[in-house]
Design an enzyme around this catalytic site. Structure first.
Site, PDB file in Angstrom:
ATOM      1  N   GLU A 180     -28.367 -31.879  26.020  1.00 53.07           N
ATOM      2  CA  GLU A 180     -27.179 -31.436  26.764  1.00 53.07           C
ATOM      3  C   GLU A 180     -27.548 -30.962  28.175  1.00 53.07           C
ATOM      4  OE1 GLU A 180     -24.501 -30.160  22.866  1.00 53.07           O
ATOM      5  OE2 GLU A 180     -25.037 -28.633  24.326  1.00 53.07           O
ATOM      6  N   TYR A 231     -19.062 -35.247  23.744  1.00 52.13           N
ATOM      7  CA  TYR A 231     -18.610 -34.857  22.399  1.00 52.13           C
ATOM      8  C   TYR A 231     -18.647 -36.025  21.411  1.00 52.13           C
ATOM      9  CZ  TYR A 231     -17.171 -30.125  23.713  1.00 52.13           C
ATOM     10  OH  TYR A 231     -17.161 -28.801  24.100  1.00 52.13           O
ATOM     11  N   ASN A 276     -11.443 -22.345  23.352  1.00 50.16           N
ATOM     12  CA  ASN A 276     -12.242 -21.207  22.886  1.00 50.16           C
ATOM     13  C   ASN A 276     -13.317 -20.769  23.894  1.00 50.16           C
ATOM     14  OD1 ASN A 276     -13.954 -23.334  22.505  1.00 50.16           O
ATOM     15  ND2 ASN A 276     -14.248 -23.040  20.316  1.00 50.16           N
ATOM     16  N   LYS A 327     -15.349 -23.165  29.551  1.00 55.42           N
ATOM     17  CA  LYS A 327     -14.343 -24.223  29.368  1.00 55.42           C
ATOM     18  C   LYS A 327     -13.113 -23.997  30.266  1.00 55.42           C
ATOM     19  CE  LYS A 327     -15.742 -25.352  24.621  1.00 55.42           C
ATOM     20  NZ  LYS A 327     -15.253 -25.600  23.235  1.00 55.42           N
ATOM     21  N   HIS A 370     -18.719 -23.320  25.476  1.00 55.10           N
ATOM     22  CA  HIS A 370     -19.534 -24.210  24.633  1.00 55.10           C
ATOM     23  C   HIS A 370     -20.968 -23.704  24.706  1.00 55.10           C
ATOM     24  CE1 HIS A 370     -21.505 -27.824  23.061  1.00 55.10           C
ATOM     25  NE2 HIS A 370     -22.395 -27.609  24.015  1.00 55.10           N
TER      26      HIS A 370
END
Ligand code: GDP
Length: 137
Positions: A126, A49, A112, A9, A115
């Site tokens: 995905e 998302y 965080n 990320k 993913h």
């Protein structure tokens, strides 16, 4: 052999820990079958998302995920979906086990670091979202 999607990320890319995170995968039996660096558009992040659309943090999450470049990867290995989730640690880095990617590199429950697909079915969708067949080697 399974394939799963990993995203490094924007927070982790900005911190310069792409290599350290990739090392966790390669050192634990996950092969990089596909990889690219890109910056998500708002539309792409919203679509990726979409499952979280009703969650209170959806708008913030889309904003965060488009705030800078990311690295998307197809990881391949035995039980790759579960293994990647184990290496990542809990969503909230404060709750993540010692030695996990999120415990070591994440800032907050939102920023965080990584993913990872949470099921084999989601992994297939995905991976297809970011990669066409010729980009997976
Ligand atoms: P994951 O599968 O561990 O990534 O967690 P989820 O699927 O539950 O959430 C998706 C992503 O939304 C997380 O990785 C975080 O970046 C973000 N997120 C989850 N919960 C929260 C929250 O309570 N607040 C904010 N701001 N972001 C969150």
């Amino acid at each position: 052999m399974e394939k799963t999607l990993s995203i490094i990320k924007p927070d982790a890319v900005a911190k310069g820990v792409i290599g350290k995170i990739i090392d966790r995968f390669e050192s634990n039996g996950l092969r990089i079958a596909g990889m690219k660096k890109l910056q998500l558009s708002t539309q792409q992040a919203e679509e990726f998302y979409a499952i979280h659309k009703e969650r209170p943090f959806y708008a913030d999450l889309v904003k965060f995920m488009t705030s800078g470049p990311v690295v998307v990867m197809v990881l391949e290995g035995e039980n790759a979906v579960k293994k990647n989730r184990e290496l990542m640690g809990a969503t909230n880095p404060k709750e993540a086990d010692k030695g996990t990617i999120r415990a070591d590199f994440a800032e907050s429950i939102e920023a965080n670091a990584v993913h990872g697909s949470d099921s084999l079915e989601n992994a297939k969708n995905e991976v297809a979202f970011f990669f066409d067949g010729r980009e997976i080697l």
